[in-house]
Design a protein around this motif. Sequence first.
Motif, short mmCIF file in Angstrom:
data_model
loop_
_atom_site.label_atom_id
_atom_site.label_comp_id
_atom_site.label_asym_id
_atom_site.label_seq_id
_atom_site.Cartn_x
_atom_site.Cartn_y
_atom_site.Cartn_z
N GLU A 222 -16.61 -27.02 -46.94
CA GLU A 222 -15.36 -27.65 -46.32
C GLU A 222 -14.58 -27.82 -47.66
OE1 GLU A 222 -18.04 -28.40 -43.08
OE2 GLU A 222 -18.20 -28.60 -45.22
N PHE A 223 -15.42 -28.33 -48.79
CA PHE A 223 -14.41 -28.59 -50.02
C PHE A 223 -14.43 -27.57 -50.73
CE2 PHE A 223 -15.61 -33.05 -49.13
CZ PHE A 223 -14.60 -33.64 -48.99
N ARG A 224 -15.17 -26.36 -50.65
CA ARG A 224 -15.03 -25.21 -51.42
C ARG A 224 -13.87 -24.57 -50.72
NH1 ARG A 224 -15.52 -20.01 -51.46
NH2 ARG A 224 -16.45 -19.03 -53.54
N ALA A 225 -13.55 -24.36 -49.53
CA ALA A 225 -12.53 -23.94 -48.85
C ALA A 225 -11.13 -24.57 -49.33
CB ALA A 225 -12.52 -24.00 -47.25
N LEU A 226 -11.19 -26.00 -49.37
CA LEU A 226 -9.86 -26.86 -49.94
C LEU A 226 -9.73 -26.33 -51.51
CD1 LEU A 226 -8.10 -29.03 -49.33
CD2 LEU A 226 -9.69 -30.60 -50.22
N ALA A 227 -10.67 -26.15 -52.09
CA ALA A 227 -10.46 -25.59 -53.51
C ALA A 227 -9.72 -24.27 -53.49
CB ALA A 227 -11.71 -25.66 -54.35
N HIS A 228 -10.06 -23.33 -52.70
CA HIS A 228 -9.85 -22.03 -52.33
C HIS A 228 -8.23 -22.13 -52.33
CE1 HIS A 228 -9.01 -18.13 -50.76
NE2 HIS A 228 -9.73 -17.80 -51.73
N ASP A 229 -7.74 -23.04 -51.26
CA ASP A 229 -6.33 -23.05 -50.95
C ASP A 229 -5.60 -23.55 -52.27
OD1 ASP A 229 -7.06 -22.44 -48.37
OD2 ASP A 229 -6.62 -24.64 -47.71
N LYS A 230 -6.32 -24.32 -52.98
CA LYS A 230 -5.37 -24.76 -54.11
C LYS A 230 -5.38 -23.77 -55.33
CE LYS A 230 -6.18 -29.79 -53.34
NZ LYS A 230 -4.79 -29.92 -52.87
N PHE A 231 -6.49 -22.98 -55.41
CA PHE A 231 -6.55 -22.00 -56.48
C PHE A 231 -5.46 -20.88 -55.84
CE2 PHE A 231 -8.46 -17.58 -57.21
CZ PHE A 231 -8.70 -17.76 -58.42
N LEU A 232 -5.53 -20.60 -54.62
CA LEU A 232 -4.47 -19.52 -54.26
C LEU A 232 -3.06 -20.11 -54.47
CD1 LEU A 232 -5.73 -18.23 -50.68
CD2 LEU A 232 -5.81 -17.25 -52.90
N HIS A 233 -2.91 -21.45 -54.31
CA HIS A 233 -1.52 -21.98 -54.60
C HIS A 233 -1.12 -21.86 -56.11
CE1 HIS A 233 1.73 -24.79 -53.33
NE2 HIS A 233 1.43 -25.53 -54.48
N VAL A 234 -2.02 -21.93 -56.97
CA VAL A 234 -1.81 -21.60 -58.25
C VAL A 234 -1.28 -20.17 -58.64
CG1 VAL A 234 -2.96 -21.66 -60.61
CG2 VAL A 234 -3.16 -23.71 -59.31
N GLN A 235 -2.47 -19.18 -57.81
CA GLN A 235 -2.29 -17.84 -58.16
C GLN A 235 -0.81 -17.49 -57.75
OE1 GLN A 235 -4.63 -15.14 -55.35
NE2 GLN A 235 -5.30 -14.38 -57.71
N GLN A 236 -0.46 -17.83 -56.41
CA GLN A 236 0.82 -17.46 -55.84
C GLN A 236 2.04 -18.12 -56.76
OE1 GLN A 236 0.37 -19.04 -51.83
NE2 GLN A 236 -1.24 -17.52 -51.49
#
Length: 247
Positions: A222-236
Amino acid sequence: MGLSGKLIGAGVGFLVGGPLGAVVGGILGHYVKDAPLPGGLPGADGATVRQQQEEFYFVANLVGILSAMVRADGDVRPEEVQAVRRFFSERLGYRGESLEIVRELLKEFLRTGVDVDALCSDVRGRTDDATRRLLFECLQEVAFADGQVDPAEAALLARVAALLGVAPGRFGAEAQGQGNGLGRDLAVLGVTPSASAEEIKSAYRDLAKKYHPDRVAHLGEEFRALAHDKFLHVQQAYERVRDAKGL
């Protein structure tokens, strides 16, 4: 997978010490009183139990600080309590026992109060930078859920950031509605409009390393998925800045 009281209870001793120990121990007792010894837990190998313990430690401290944020202005408003519960149920997908444990933690922390300084000191001594950064990002996300943060909450967030030794999150400016378009993306990257191409690229590379979801995989899916969302946010954000500036 979420939280499991019985799995957490298998060898949970190191989690119930520290500033949240008494409350956490009392709550867990309700869920683990009939649990067998670790060797008798079906499918619960040492790695699984350890991950459950680390996730629970993270969640307990997150809920503890959130309870202090709810109480920051002196009143406990139902909508603020609901914002915390929605974060776990809607954002993380907690259900059943996992969500019930969170609800019980929040209720008890609101009742007893939390020593934020001691809590943050304990977290800083036990966790790595990536874990502390994600903890703070979770706090910000809940604080900004209604689009605004009152002065008492903002002061608490600043205090927690200092105590945890993390920089204020990269998503705060956007969450508060400060700027839009390119300005917002630059704020996510933490650079100014006058930043050079190399400064922008360097900022992105640094953030991509810091926010990579693999760095918090020990906290559960669950928290890895949350971190992934934030990672994508930075990337985008970087991709939009790159295209706009022709980098």
